[in-house]
Design a protein around this motif. Structure first.
Motif, mmCIF file in Angstrom:
data_model
loop_
_atom_site.group_PDB
_atom_site.id
_atom_site.type_symbol
_atom_site.label_atom_id
_atom_site.label_comp_id
_atom_site.label_asym_id
_atom_site.label_seq_id
_atom_site.Cartn_x
_atom_site.Cartn_y
_atom_site.Cartn_z
ATOM 1 N N ASP A 152 3.782 -26.901 -108.535
ATOM 2 C CA ASP A 152 5.006 -28.097 -107.914
ATOM 3 C C ASP A 152 5.356 -27.743 -106.568
ATOM 4 O O ASP A 152 6.181 -28.612 -106.200
ATOM 5 C CB ASP A 152 6.218 -27.488 -108.971
ATOM 6 N N PHE A 153 5.317 -26.691 -106.178
ATOM 7 C CA PHE A 153 5.740 -26.367 -104.576
ATOM 8 C C PHE A 153 4.710 -27.235 -103.736
ATOM 9 O O PHE A 153 5.114 -27.947 -102.728
ATOM 10 C CB PHE A 153 5.612 -24.837 -104.259
ATOM 11 N N LEU A 154 3.634 -27.032 -103.985
ATOM 12 C CA LEU A 154 2.590 -28.116 -103.211
ATOM 13 C C LEU A 154 2.933 -29.458 -103.448
ATOM 14 O O LEU A 154 2.706 -30.156 -102.323
ATOM 15 C CB LEU A 154 1.172 -27.667 -103.910
ATOM 16 N N TYR A 155 3.132 -29.958 -104.663
ATOM 17 C CA TYR A 155 3.749 -31.354 -104.808
ATOM 18 C C TYR A 155 4.946 -31.703 -103.898
ATOM 19 O O TYR A 155 4.745 -32.572 -103.309
ATOM 20 C CB TYR A 155 3.775 -31.736 -106.149
ATOM 21 N N VAL A 156 5.804 -30.921 -103.573
ATOM 22 C CA VAL A 156 6.823 -31.262 -102.640
ATOM 23 C C VAL A 156 6.438 -31.188 -101.262
ATOM 24 O O VAL A 156 6.943 -32.031 -100.665
ATOM 25 C CB VAL A 156 8.107 -30.199 -103.043
ATOM 26 N N VAL A 157 5.709 -30.185 -100.864
ATOM 27 C CA VAL A 157 5.253 -30.127 -99.498
ATOM 28 C C VAL A 157 4.463 -31.526 -99.338
ATOM 29 O O VAL A 157 4.481 -31.832 -98.128
ATOM 30 C CB VAL A 157 4.515 -28.934 -99.315
ATOM 31 N N LEU A 158 3.547 -31.735 -100.052
ATOM 32 C CA LEU A 158 2.546 -32.820 -99.816
ATOM 33 C C LEU A 158 3.302 -34.125 -99.903
ATOM 34 O O LEU A 158 3.026 -35.100 -99.082
ATOM 35 C CB LEU A 158 1.306 -32.866 -100.928
ATOM 36 N N ASN A 159 4.424 -34.280 -100.691
ATOM 37 C CA ASN A 159 5.171 -35.580 -100.730
ATOM 38 C C ASN A 159 6.552 -35.401 -100.026
ATOM 39 O O ASN A 159 7.335 -36.088 -100.594
ATOM 40 C CB ASN A 159 5.036 -35.929 -102.199
ATOM 41 N N HIS A 160 6.604 -34.566 -98.887
ATOM 42 C CA HIS A 160 7.971 -34.679 -98.268
ATOM 43 C C HIS A 160 8.293 -36.057 -97.884
ATOM 44 O O HIS A 160 7.678 -36.759 -97.234
ATOM 45 C CB HIS A 160 7.560 -33.479 -97.007
ATOM 46 N N PRO A 161 9.879 -36.468 -98.236
ATOM 47 C CA PRO A 161 10.195 -37.598 -97.950
ATOM 48 C C PRO A 161 10.393 -37.844 -96.499
ATOM 49 O O PRO A 161 10.384 -39.050 -95.957
ATOM 50 C CB PRO A 161 11.397 -37.795 -98.623
ATOM 51 N N ASN A 162 10.204 -37.032 -95.590
ATOM 52 C CA ASN A 162 10.595 -37.222 -94.024
ATOM 53 C C ASN A 162 9.222 -37.085 -93.468
ATOM 54 O O ASN A 162 8.488 -35.858 -93.419
ATOM 55 C CB ASN A 162 11.262 -36.139 -93.441
ATOM 56 N N PRO A 163 8.753 -38.231 -92.750
ATOM 57 C CA PRO A 163 7.117 -38.164 -92.337
ATOM 58 C C PRO A 163 6.975 -37.229 -90.891
ATOM 59 O O PRO A 163 6.140 -36.653 -90.922
ATOM 60 C CB PRO A 163 7.030 -39.525 -91.810
ATOM 61 N N TYR A 164 8.302 -36.951 -90.448
ATOM 62 C CA TYR A 164 8.307 -36.174 -89.116
ATOM 63 C C TYR A 164 8.002 -34.562 -89.701
ATOM 64 O O TYR A 164 7.224 -33.855 -89.069
ATOM 65 C CB TYR A 164 9.846 -36.037 -88.566
ATOM 66 N N CYS A 165 8.439 -34.287 -90.848
ATOM 67 C CA CYS A 165 8.379 -33.064 -91.502
ATOM 68 C C CYS A 165 6.775 -32.906 -92.060
ATOM 69 O O CYS A 165 6.237 -31.827 -91.813
ATOM 70 C CB CYS A 165 9.138 -32.686 -92.564
ATOM 71 N N ARG A 166 6.333 -33.849 -92.280
ATOM 72 C CA ARG A 166 4.707 -33.771 -92.705
ATOM 73 C C ARG A 166 3.657 -33.571 -91.626
ATOM 74 O O ARG A 166 3.052 -32.985 -91.773
ATOM 75 C CB ARG A 166 4.387 -35.107 -93.663
ATOM 76 N N ASP A 167 4.300 -33.930 -90.495
ATOM 77 C CA ASP A 167 3.410 -33.766 -89.451
ATOM 78 C C ASP A 167 3.532 -32.405 -88.285
ATOM 79 O O ASP A 167 2.830 -32.285 -87.500
ATOM 80 C CB ASP A 167 3.612 -34.831 -88.534
ATOM 81 N N ARG A 168 4.508 -31.799 -88.535
ATOM 82 C CA ARG A 168 5.009 -30.567 -88.212
ATOM 83 C C ARG A 168 3.679 -29.406 -88.387
ATOM 84 O O ARG A 168 3.314 -29.470 -89.719
ATOM 85 C CB ARG A 168 6.128 -29.782 -88.507
ATOM 86 N N PRO A 169 3.351 -28.904 -87.238
ATOM 87 C CA PRO A 169 2.308 -27.951 -87.362
ATOM 88 C C PRO A 169 2.502 -26.833 -88.446
ATOM 89 O O PRO A 169 1.530 -26.458 -89.247
ATOM 90 C CB PRO A 169 2.029 -27.082 -86.160
ATOM 91 N N ARG A 170 3.792 -26.315 -88.488
ATOM 92 C CA ARG A 170 3.909 -25.109 -89.339
ATOM 93 C C ARG A 170 4.161 -25.718 -90.895
ATOM 94 O O ARG A 170 3.493 -24.881 -91.874
ATOM 95 C CB ARG A 170 5.384 -24.513 -89.109
ATOM 96 N N MET A 171 4.364 -26.879 -91.291
ATOM 97 C CA MET A 171 4.421 -27.498 -92.426
ATOM 98 C C MET A 171 2.905 -27.713 -92.971
ATOM 99 O O MET A 171 2.569 -27.574 -93.884
ATOM 100 C CB MET A 171 5.317 -28.851 -92.460
ATOM 101 N N ALA A 172 2.237 -28.327 -91.808
ATOM 102 C CA ALA A 172 0.642 -28.360 -92.450
ATOM 103 C C ALA A 172 0.011 -27.027 -92.498
ATOM 104 O O ALA A 172 -0.868 -26.858 -93.674
ATOM 105 C CB ALA A 172 0.166 -29.175 -91.112
ATOM 106 N N LEU A 173 0.565 -26.393 -91.602
ATOM 107 C CA LEU A 173 -0.230 -24.781 -92.120
ATOM 108 C C LEU A 173 0.430 -23.964 -93.431
ATOM 109 O O LEU A 173 -0.534 -23.748 -94.160
ATOM 110 C CB LEU A 173 0.156 -23.659 -90.963
ATOM 111 N N LEU A 174 1.497 -24.502 -93.599
ATOM 112 C CA LEU A 174 2.108 -24.086 -95.138
ATOM 113 C C LEU A 174 1.354 -24.826 -96.318
ATOM 114 O O LEU A 174 0.888 -24.130 -97.270
ATOM 115 C CB LEU A 174 3.618 -24.476 -95.264
ATOM 116 N N LYS A 175 1.178 -26.074 -96.106
ATOM 117 C CA LYS A 175 0.564 -26.715 -97.017
ATOM 118 C C LYS A 175 -0.916 -26.183 -97.288
ATOM 119 O O LYS A 175 -1.409 -26.104 -98.410
ATOM 120 C CB LYS A 175 0.202 -28.185 -96.496
ATOM 121 N N ARG A 176 -1.695 -25.914 -96.076
ATOM 122 C CA ARG A 176 -3.080 -25.346 -96.047
ATOM 123 C C ARG A 176 -3.033 -23.998 -97.047
ATOM 124 O O ARG A 176 -3.977 -23.680 -97.802
ATOM 125 C CB ARG A 176 -3.841 -25.138 -94.885
ATOM 126 N N LYS A 177 -2.044 -23.332 -96.663
ATOM 127 C CA LYS A 177 -2.005 -21.677 -97.445
ATOM 128 C C LYS A 177 -1.717 -21.920 -98.721
ATOM 129 O O LYS A 177 -2.436 -21.065 -99.450
ATOM 130 C CB LYS A 177 -0.977 -20.740 -96.530
#
Length: 146
Positions: free
Chosen positions: A74-99
């Motif tokens: 469920d957490f991964l679903y929220v991170v992958l489908n974040h409503p803010n495109p700015y947040c999806r492109d942040r390096p820390r958010m991308a690292l969080l998604k990968r981890k």
């Protein structure tokens, strides 16, 4: 003199490398869980990602909890489908998604049947407070003491 010193350094470095054990599934899951928690803490406190963290649900990773697989999914679903495109492109958010993806894959695929779940307290993952799990023999002892 230099040849003897170089031989001695090579010998001790090879001894040091042979004593290292490869990480097990359990140790990798524990380590990755700690990494995710520290990264989440950084995301919640860093000024550029603080607004991104507002939409993320609270999660306290405990690899001994059987609810961790559904909560991670469920957490991964929220991170992958974040409503803010700015947040999806942040390096820390991308690292969080990968981890999170790596931890989910380790728990559900690679370490399947290797991990032992001690509790099934789903609220413990949301709140961070897990109630103790007593096995049948421990419960009998507790009842006899009362």
């Amino acid at each position: 003199m230099r040849l003897g010193l170089a031989t001695l350094v090579c010998f001790f470095s090879s001894v040091w490398l042979t004593e290292c054990a490869p990480p097990t599934c359990y140790s990798r899951a524990l380590g990755l869980g700690k990494e995710v928690m520290t990264l989440l803490d950084k995301i919640h406190t860093f000024h550029r990602t603080k607004t991104c963290a507002e939409i993320l649900p609270t999660i306290f990773i405990d690899v001994h909890n059987s609810c961790i697989t559904t909560k991670l999914r469920d957490f991964l679903y929220v991170v992958l489908n974040h409503p803010n495109p700015y947040c999806r492109d942040r390096p820390r958010m991308a690292l969080l998604k990968r981890k999170i993806e790596s931890l989910y894959n380790i728990i559900t695929r690679i370490c399947w049947r290797d991990l032992v779940f001690f509790t099934d307290d789903c609220e413990g993952i949301d709140t961070g407070h897990s109630r103790p799990y007593y096995a049948e023999d421990r419960l009998l002892l507790l009842q006899e003491e009362s």
